[in-house]
Structures are given as structure tokens and as C-alpha cells.
Design an enzyme around this catalytic site. Structure first.
Site, PDB file in Angstrom:
ATOM      1  N   GLY A  40      28.033  42.518 -15.966  1.00 44.92           N
ATOM      2  CA  GLY A  40      27.976  43.405 -17.125  1.00 44.92           C
ATOM      3  C   GLY A  40      29.258  44.205 -17.310  1.00 44.92           C
ATOM      4  N   TYR A  66       8.167  52.218 -17.648  1.00 42.05           N
ATOM      5  CA  TYR A  66       9.632  52.209 -17.555  1.00 42.05           C
ATOM      6  C   TYR A  66      10.270  51.466 -18.722  1.00 42.05           C
ATOM      7  CZ  TYR A  66      14.182  50.664 -15.696  1.00 42.05           C
ATOM      8  OH  TYR A  66      15.533  50.383 -15.522  1.00 42.05           O
ATOM      9  N   ASP A 108      19.726  48.411 -17.763  1.00 36.47           N
ATOM     10  CA  ASP A 108      18.490  48.275 -16.977  1.00 36.47           C
ATOM     11  C   ASP A 108      18.867  47.696 -15.628  1.00 36.47           C
ATOM     12  OD1 ASP A 108      15.982  47.942 -15.983  1.00 36.47           O
ATOM     13  OD2 ASP A 108      15.539  46.150 -17.150  1.00 36.47           O
ATOM     14  N   ASP A 160      14.489  40.610 -16.127  1.00 34.46           N
ATOM     15  CA  ASP A 160      13.060  40.268 -16.177  1.00 34.46           C
ATOM     16  C   ASP A 160      12.556  40.176 -17.617  1.00 34.46           C
ATOM     17  OD1 ASP A 160      12.317  43.020 -16.981  1.00 34.46           O
ATOM     18  OD2 ASP A 160      12.835  43.532 -14.922  1.00 34.46           O
TER      19      ASP A 160
HETATM   20  N1  SPD Z   1      14.255  52.018  -7.530  1.00 38.43           N
HETATM   21  C1  SPD Z   1      14.059  50.904  -8.404  1.00 38.43           C
HETATM   22  C2  SPD Z   1      14.645  51.078  -9.749  1.00 38.43           C
HETATM   23  C3  SPD Z   1      14.514  49.825 -10.558  1.00 38.43           C
HETATM   24  C4  SPD Z   1      14.949  49.967 -11.937  1.00 38.43           C
HETATM   25  N2  SPD Z   1      15.122  48.719 -12.645  1.00 38.43           N
HETATM   26  C5  SPD Z   1      13.989  47.960 -12.817  1.00 38.43           C
HETATM   27  C6  SPD Z   1      14.161  46.781 -13.702  1.00 38.43           C
HETATM   28  C7  SPD Z   1      12.947  46.552 -14.518  1.00 38.43           C
HETATM   29  N3  SPD Z   1      13.215  45.913 -15.750  1.00 38.43           N
END
Ligand code: SPD
Length: 285
Positions: free
Chosen positions: A141, A64, A158, A89
Site C-alpha cells: 500500500g 469494525y 484497514d 477480507d
Molecule cells: N488487533 C487487531 C486489529 C485488526 C484490525 N484489522 C482487521 C481487519 C478486518 N477487516
């Protein structure tokens, strides 16, 4: 809701649950905004869970983070100034800083507790918080964007799902602010949910962003610990161009040097190819 026994259930994906074998709870507290949980799992390393929903795990986080960061970064000719909305994170920050052109990264994360638990329990993700290129803001944000005009080459959202603190990041008012905050050749990317679960929401999102940006495209990739094992990425540009073709190609050596475990130039283009059941429903881009 992610139960402490490792079951993730939610009204956003009714009738199914993903489950992880959990060793122990490392952290569990309510922040001002959400329930923050960090679990140690048996096979996916440490797991960050917000309001009962898995956000990231040590084992598959790179899929991701790399796609959400590098799809827009390689769609911009020379990204120097980057804004991350959310991303507490630190994973997107880590990926953005792999681009030598980047001079300055601003991150606006609403929940300081997420940054703190990432520093404490998610070391692979949070390794770049001490970068001198980072300007970290703790705040909303949406509000932050109101004061920024024509400033960023790339803006990456994000976020968590559109229930709770991230809700305002999925509407046209937000994308109008992103448009204004981007420079003339700016590119955005946003977490855009799963084709297996959220086609009506994704359709609405694509239609809304198409009214604001001349170039819009939707990509998707596998991420085992997200609901249905996949997640989407909305990419849009202020100039008319084909976002499916990266502006800079990487060979194997360059991928290795950047520590890329998922993104490569072929993956960039391939991620925009959708299966028929999704392509026939989503607006053409
Ligand atoms: N369904 C969960 C989607 C989460 C997306 N964001 C995740 C943050 C990771 N940096």
C-alpha cells in the site's frame, strides 16, 4: 500469538489473553508475509487470524467494518472514488459499496492469501469481490500510494497491528502520501488501536497526523474479539471541519435498507466522545 486451542496472546497486550472455544482449524499456512490461520469457533463463526492476532470473526465483524468505513464516508459530501489500503477480507469493500455515490473502489492488499481465504471461508465479508466497481491490486500500500496524486475522495486504511506487514502504515511518511493521494475535500480513516492498551501509540499517531491534516479526530467503539474489547478509528480531513457531525443523517429505514447493524448517525457522533482517562491523555482534536 493465537494458539490453535483458541488463546490469543501478544507482547502488544501483555498479561492478558482472549480465548475462543474452537471447533476446528479450517486453514493454516504461511504466506510470503505472515502466518494465515482460519478457525471455526463454537460461538463466533469463522475467525481470521494473522500472525497470531484475531482480525475478524463472522459474529462481530460488522462493528469494525461499519465504523471504519462509514465514519469517513459520511464525513465526505459526495464520495465517488475510494481507496482501501489493506482490507483483504473484503469487509470494508462491502460497506463502501453501500453508498450509491461510489463509482470506483481501488483496493491495495499486500497479501493475496488473505483475499483467497476470505473468498473460501468468510463469505459474509468477501461477498463484494465480484463488484464491477472494484479494481484490486495485490501489492504494498505504501508503494502504491507513491504513484497516486489528488485522486481519491476517501482513503481507508484497514490494517493489522503495527508489527509485521502493516508497520509502515502508522508513520508520518505514510500519512503524507495519503494527503497527496486525496482530493481537496478528501477524508481518511485508519484502524487506530485500543484506548485501553495503546494510548502512547495513539497519541503519537494523532500528533503526527495533526501536523499534516487540518482536521483530525479519534473515535472508538466496542468490538468484542479485539484486545480489550474495543478499537479506535483515526479520521482526518483535508479541509477544516467538524468530523464528529455526519454530513448525511440516516433514519431507521435508511439504516435498515443499507443493512447497517452497528453504524447510525447518533453512533457516528457518540464514537468521538472518549472516557476521561483517554481524553485527558490524547492531544485535543
Ligand atoms: N488487533 C487487531 C486489529 C485488526 C484490525 N484489522 C482487521 C481487519 C478486518 N477487516
Amino acid at each position: 500469538m493465537m494458539h490453535l486451542d483458541g488463546q490469543e496472546m501478544s507482547g502488544a497486550w501483555t498479561g492478558q489473553a482472549f480465548s475462543l472455544d474452537i471447533d476446528k482449524v479450517l486453514f493454516h499456512q504461511k504466506s510470503k508475509y505472515q502466518d494465515v490461520l482460519v478457525l471455526k469457533s463454537k460461538t463466533f463463526g469463522n475467525v481470521l487470524v494473522l500472525d497470531g492476532v484475531i482480525q475478524t470473526t463472522d459474529r462481530d465483524e460488522f462493528a469494525y467494518q461499519e465504523m471504519l468505513a462509514h465514519l469517513p464516508m459520511f464525513s465526505h459530501p459526495n464520495p465517488k472514488n475510494v481507496l482501501i489500503i489493506g482490507g483483504g477480507d473484503g469487509g470494508i469493500l462491502r460497506e463502501v459499496l453501500k453508498h450509491a455515490s461510489v463509482e470506483h473502489v481501488v483496493m491495495c492488499e499486500i497479501d493475496e492469501m488473505v483475499v483467497n481465504v476470505a473468498k473460501e471461508y468468510l463469505h459474509g465479508l468477501s461477498s463484494s469481490f465480484n463488484s464491477p466497481k472494484l479494481e484490486l491490486h495485490i501489492g504494498d500500500g505504501f508503494e502504491f500510494l507513491r504513484q497516486r496524486k489528488n485522486q481519491f475522495d476517501v482513503i481507508i486504511t484497514d490494517s493489522s497491528d503495527p508489527i509485521g506487514p502493516a508497520e509502515s502504515l502508522f508513520g508520518s511518511a505514510y500519512y503524507e502520501l495519503v494527503f497527496d493521494a486525496l482530493r481537496d475535500d478528501g477524508v481518511l480513516s485508519s484502524q487506530a488501536e485500543s484506548i485501553w492498551l495503546h494510548l502512547p501509540l495513539i497519541t503519537k499517531l494523532v500528533e503526527c497526523v495533526q501536523k499534516i491534516f487540518p482536521s483530525v479526530a479519534y473515535a472508538s467503539s466496542s468490538v468484542p474479539t479485539y484486545p480489550s474489547g474495543c478499537i479506535g478509528y483515526l479520521i482526518a480531513g483535508k479541509q477544516k471541519k467538524d468530523l464528529r457531525i455526519p454530513l448525511r443523517s440516516l433514519n431507521n429505514e435508511q439504516c435498515k435498507a443499507m443493512g447497517l447493524q452497528f453504524y447510525n448517525s447518533q453512533m457516528h457522533s457518540a464514537s468521538f466522545v472518549l472516557p476521561n482517562f483517554a481524553a485527558s491523555v490524547l492531544p485535543p482534536t
